[in-house]
Scaffold this motif. Structure first.
Motif: not given
Length: 425
Positions: A147-150, A164-170, A209-217
């Motif tokens: 779940d940490g990568k999408i 694009l591969r995106v990590d939760e920390g990006q 500054h927002e984390h992309l994975v968090e926003q897409l969740s």
């Protein structure tokens, strides 16, 4: 005596009933307060079984297949490294447990060493083999992805797309840097990642500054929302032309006469001082009634905490202002074709809502401006009030990012030119 007892019982019953009503009132007030701060779960809450591992594709296999070969190889290498590290941690934990158990046990007579296990050629190949074909790599990634990568499909301005591969920390800024390098776009702070909401016909530029994975969740599992890579020239206008927002009451001729030194001073006073200065914006806007295609004109004013308006029949004094929405749990979105969708007075509308809400509801607030300039003022002034100094840091980081990209591009062109000269000689 019996009459006295009956009176006491009646008083006790009335008191108990009164206490029950007070408890019900307290609970209803708490519920109303919670509803104002956070939308209920029924409004398109994200799935509880975890986010899908790809955004914008029908399934994970399709998204992995769309990755460029270099990106897929990098993903497989990373996943193999993580898998090896996890296996190493498990082995170390097992050794610690065995060691502790042997220390606690009593010494026994020496025993002959256990025979060394001999691996078969098949077992050896399983440890050393790596996925070779693209299909093997995709299957390996599907087995190891967490779940940490999408994988995100990003739609480009020319109609093409890029996976694009995106990590939760990006952060969004990190992803923008990757996209700028991959697409060889000109260095500009105006390049943005945009989320478009299909059902509400809205869009928003993610903040750097927002984390992309968090926003897409926050999207629903089968959402038709999309991510775009586009230029948005007004995204950082408050730092390029700060007088537009902090001197908006003056005539346009006066605003054009503001020099660069005055602009820098205005930015310093507004964003680098001990307290953030929010533009003192106020104007007539049209507010859509809940559940209806009816818009009412109201006088609105912007405060650091939220958006306020004057109810019908009230004055513009502070005591009569009513809070429409606070900024803690909401985002601001611009809209598309709201004249047709909601019979808006103009096409210059914006929406303030919790990111989890993906459809019209009583927690979604629709406002309409008379012209494009008023819309520009409200959208960006709200961003200033909501993000403040973080927004200014995002702009500074974007300037550095694009400057470094320009330097790399210039160095690459110089190297190519020198190589061409050598070949000519």
């Amino acid at each position: 005596m019996r009459g006295s007892e009956k009176m006491d019982n009646d008083i006790d019953a009335m008191f108990s009933h009164l206490m029950g009503e007070m408890d019900d009132l307290t609970n209803s007030l708490k519920a109303a307060q919670n509803a104002a701060d956070e939308p209920p779960d029924e409004y398109d809450a994200p799935p509880q079984d975890g986010r899908p591992l790809s955004i914008g594709f029908t399934d994970l296999r399709e998204s992995l297949n769309e990755l460029e070969d270099q990106d897929l190889d990098t993903l497989v290498t990373d996943l193999r490294s993580e898998s090896t590290a996890d296996d190493g941690n498990d082995d170390a934990a097992g050794e610690d447990t065995t060691s502790a158990a042997s220390q606690e046990s009593e010494p026994v007579a020496d025993l002959p060493p256990a025979p060394t296990a001999v691996e078969t050629p098949q077992q050896t190949s399983q440890h050393t083999s790596e996925p070779q074909t693209k299909a093997d790599k995709i299957q390996f990634a599907m087995d190891k992805m967490t779940d940490g990568k999408i994988i995100v499909k990003v739609l480009m301005s020319d109609g093409s797309s890029k996976a694009l591969r995106v990590d939760e920390g990006q952060t969004v800024g990190d992803v923008l840097e990757v996209l700028l390098e991959k697409t060889h776009c000109d260095g500009s702070v105006d390049w943005s990642l945009i989320e478009t909401h299909h059902q509400l016909q809205t869009e928003r530029a993610f903040e750097d500054h927002e984390h992309l994975v968090e926003q897409l969740s926050t999207w629903t599992q089968h959402s038709e929302n999309r991510v775009h890579f586009l230029l948005r020239p007004h995204r950082y206008l408050m730092f390029k032309e700060p007088q537009v927002f902090y001197m908006w009451k003056k005539k346009k001729e006066c605003l054009r006469e503001v020099n660069e030194q005055a602009k820098k001073l205005l930015i310093k006073e507004s964003f680098e001082g001990p307290v953030l200065i929010v533009p003192d914006l106020e104007s007539m806007l049209h507010l859509k009634e809940d559940g209806k295609k009816v818009w009412r004109p109201r006088f609105f004013t912007l405060r650091a905490s939220g958006i306020y308006y004057v109810p019908k029949g009230k004055t513009k004094s502070s005591s009569d202002l009513t809070c429409l929405v606070r900024f803690e749990n909401i985002n601001i979105y611009t809209t598309k074709n709201y004249r047709q969708k909601f019979r808006a007075p103009t096409d210059f509308c914006f929406v303030v809502k919790h990111p989890r809400i993906q459809k019209e509801s009583q927690y979604t607030k629709f406002l309409c401006c008379d012209d494009a300039h008023t819309l520009l003022l409200w959208v960006n002034s709200i961003r200033i009030a909501k993000y403040g100094n973080i927004l200014y840091k995002n702009y500074q980081d974007a300037v550095k990012r694009t400057s470094n990209l320009d330097l790399q591009t210039a160095a690459a062109k110089l190297k190519t030119s020198q190589l061409s000269c050598q070949l000519t000689l």
